[in-house]
Design a protein around this motif. Structure first.
Motif, mmCIF file in Angstrom:
data_model
loop_
_atom_site.group_PDB
_atom_site.id
_atom_site.type_symbol
_atom_site.label_atom_id
_atom_site.label_comp_id
_atom_site.label_asym_id
_atom_site.label_seq_id
_atom_site.Cartn_x
_atom_site.Cartn_y
_atom_site.Cartn_z
ATOM 1 N N GLU A 1 -10.128 2.723 -8.588
ATOM 2 C CA GLU A 1 -10.258 2.835 -7.124
ATOM 3 C C GLU A 1 -11.481 2.072 -6.635
ATOM 4 O O GLU A 1 -11.443 1.384 -5.601
ATOM 5 C CB GLU A 1 -10.347 4.317 -6.734
ATOM 6 N N HIS A 2 -12.563 2.177 -7.384
ATOM 7 C CA HIS A 2 -13.774 1.444 -7.022
ATOM 8 C C HIS A 2 -13.537 -0.065 -7.121
ATOM 9 O O HIS A 2 -13.986 -0.833 -6.242
ATOM 10 C CB HIS A 2 -14.917 1.860 -7.949
ATOM 11 N N ALA B 1 -11.412 -1.201 -4.159
ATOM 12 C CA ALA B 1 -12.196 -1.294 -2.932
ATOM 13 C C ALA B 1 -12.999 -2.593 -2.888
ATOM 14 O O ALA B 1 -13.085 -3.259 -1.841
ATOM 15 C CB ALA B 1 -13.125 -0.089 -2.815
ATOM 16 N N LYS B 2 -13.590 -2.985 -4.013
ATOM 17 C CA LYS B 2 -14.332 -4.241 -4.065
ATOM 18 C C LYS B 2 -13.407 -5.432 -3.860
ATOM 19 O O LYS B 2 -13.765 -6.412 -3.191
ATOM 20 C CB LYS B 2 -15.055 -4.360 -5.403
ATOM 21 N N ALA C 1 -8.958 8.411 -4.770
ATOM 22 C CA ALA C 1 -10.227 9.129 -4.661
ATOM 23 C C ALA C 1 -9.999 10.637 -4.639
ATOM 24 O O ALA C 1 -10.772 11.408 -5.233
ATOM 25 C CB ALA C 1 -10.967 8.681 -3.403
ATOM 26 N N ASP D 1 -11.810 -2.177 4.905
ATOM 27 C CA ASP D 1 -11.540 -0.757 4.644
ATOM 28 C C ASP D 1 -10.104 -0.365 4.966
ATOM 29 O O ASP D 1 -9.600 0.619 4.435
ATOM 30 C CB ASP D 1 -12.499 0.123 5.461
ATOM 31 N N ASP E 1 0.831 -1.207 0.000
ATOM 32 C CA ASP E 1 0.000 0.000 0.000
ATOM 33 C C ASP E 1 0.864 1.255 0.000
ATOM 34 O O ASP E 1 0.588 2.227 -0.727
ATOM 35 C CB ASP E 1 -0.914 -0.029 1.222
ATOM 36 N N CYS F 1 -10.578 -5.460 -2.139
ATOM 37 C CA CYS F 1 -10.186 -5.508 -0.725
ATOM 38 C C CYS F 1 -11.297 -6.093 0.130
ATOM 39 O O CYS F 1 -11.040 -6.840 1.090
ATOM 40 C CB CYS F 1 -9.830 -4.104 -0.245
ATOM 41 N N CYS F 2 -12.544 -5.767 -0.191
ATOM 42 C CA CYS F 2 -13.675 -6.329 0.546
ATOM 43 C C CYS F 2 -13.740 -7.848 0.352
ATOM 44 O O CYS F 2 -13.971 -8.605 1.312
ATOM 45 C CB CYS F 2 -14.967 -5.667 0.079
ATOM 46 N N GLU G 1 -5.539 1.216 2.178
ATOM 47 C CA GLU G 1 -6.286 2.428 2.547
ATOM 48 C C GLU G 1 -5.632 3.696 2.005
ATOM 49 O O GLU G 1 -6.309 4.573 1.454
ATOM 50 C CB GLU G 1 -6.398 2.502 4.076
ATOM 51 N N ARG H 1 -6.095 3.978 -1.858
ATOM 52 C CA ARG H 1 -7.461 4.291 -2.271
ATOM 53 C C ARG H 1 -7.835 5.730 -1.933
ATOM 54 O O ARG H 1 -8.588 6.370 -2.669
ATOM 55 C CB ARG H 1 -8.443 3.305 -1.630
ATOM 56 N N ASP H 2 -7.307 6.244 -0.827
ATOM 57 C CA ASP H 2 -7.580 7.646 -0.466
ATOM 58 C C ASP H 2 -6.978 8.595 -1.498
ATOM 59 O O ASP H 2 -7.614 9.583 -1.896
ATOM 60 C CB ASP H 2 -7.037 7.956 0.922
#
Length: 337
Positions: free
Chosen positions: A277-278, A281-282, A313, A302, A248, A284-285, A306, A309-310
């Motif tokens: 990014e979207h 996030a999926k 975004a 989350d 990361d 990582c979930c 992190e 992704r921040d």
């Protein structure tokens, strides 16, 4: 009574003799199949042969010289790129700028680069299988297997971290042009890792016809019957989370460099970053659900990736804010009469 004088043709002077029509000995050739059709000159069709069309000197070509030169020039054969060897050379000799600059030769086509990343993942899985052909301490846990994959891929993260921190020899200026390739490799590496975890977790039914590079691994039923697996699993999760945290950090640096080098006045790239990014996030979930990574705060993952992704975004939000300001300024501007 007058006299009539008859003059023969031979008695006339030569210059007063009428011209005689000369006929050819051979019969007349008509252009048509019937002698009754009148002679017509066929319309001349203008056409170019393939040789003339491809010739740069063709005067009838309507293409511009630049387009003609680009079309006529032969395509260069794509060279085989050994990404793994380049990355290992960077780790082996960080001061060797030739190895770092070789990263710039990576194909710009994202699909081609994804295939190279796929080869890195395949090589890592093969190395784990080779080391655990005959495990001395029994089978691996699923979380331990995924951790071993991350350990085998650590050289990729280290190499790109060194490349992003490298500077021009004799100066304090960092080498430019490494943001795009570093980001693309690491982003696809994370995505490929999530795909492999998902494929292994779902079982052989979701795996393609390629050989399964999996060492002997305990099933969930076997893990439930062994009381020692809880401690082993928790330890593997903690170490894997630390490894993902390092990825990361480097990937976030790559995003920053990518934005500086290529993101200025580039709405298409900003939109693509938002989409990725979207997707990240999926991923990582999904990774959190299947491995237990990032479950300290919630079960959504989350905390995984992190920082990256921040920043991704924020990149998209900054561009959207600029667009809104431009729209507002246009609306507030007085209309010209």
């Amino acid at each position: 009574m007058g006299h009539v004088i008859y003059m023969t043709r031979s008695s006339l002077p030569l210059h007063q003799m009428p011209a005689t029509r000369q006929y050819s000995v051979s019969p007349r050739k008509f252009p048509h199949s019937s002698d009754t059709e009148s002679f017509e000159t066929p319309v001349r069709k203008r056409f170019r042969s393939f040789d003339q069309d491809d010739s740069p000197s063709s005067s009838s070509s309507s293409r511009s010289p630049r387009k003609r030169q680009r079309r006529d020039s032969p395509k260069k054969p794509q060279k085989d790129v050994n990404l793994e060897q380049i990355l290992r050379d960077v780790v082996a000799a960080p001061s060797n700028h030739a190895a770092i600059l070789a990263l710039k030769t990576m194909p710009r086509d994202e699909r081609a680069l994804r295939l190279l990343v796929n080869e890195l993942m395949y090589s890592a899985k093969a190395a784990v299988v080779e080391r655990f052909k005959k495990p001395k301490k029994g089978k691996l846990l699923e979380t331990e297997l995924y951790l071993e994959w991350l350990n085998e891929l650590d050289y990729v993260v280290s190499a790109l971290d060194l490349a992003l921190q490298a500077k021009v020899p004799g100066t304090r200026k960092r080498l430019s042009g490494l943001g795009r390739v570093s980001y693309t490799i690491l982003y696809n590496l994370v995505d490929e890792f999530v795909d492999e975890v998902n494929a292994h977790h779902d079982g052989p039914s979701s795996i393609s016809s390629e050989p399964c590079l999996y060492p002997p691994t305990m099933t969930l039923v076997e893990e439930s019957k062994d009381p020692s697996t809880d401690e082993r699993s928790d330890e593997a999760v903690q170490v894997a989370e630390a490894s993902l945290k390092n990825i990361d950090r480097v990937l976030a640096d790559a995003v920053r460099r990518y934005k500086v080098e290529c993101g200025r006045n580039n709405p298409t790239l900003a939109s693509r970053i938002s989409t990725q990014e979207h997707a990240l996030a999926k991923g990582c979930c999904l990774l959190c659900e299947q491995t237990g990574y990032g479950t300290n705060d919630d079960d959504m993952g989350d905390t995984l990736m992190e920082e990256t992704r921040d920043i991704m975004a924020q990149w998209k939000n900054e561009y959207e804010d600029c667009e809104d300001q431009l729209i507002d300024s246009d609306e507030e501007a007085p209309s010209e009469s």
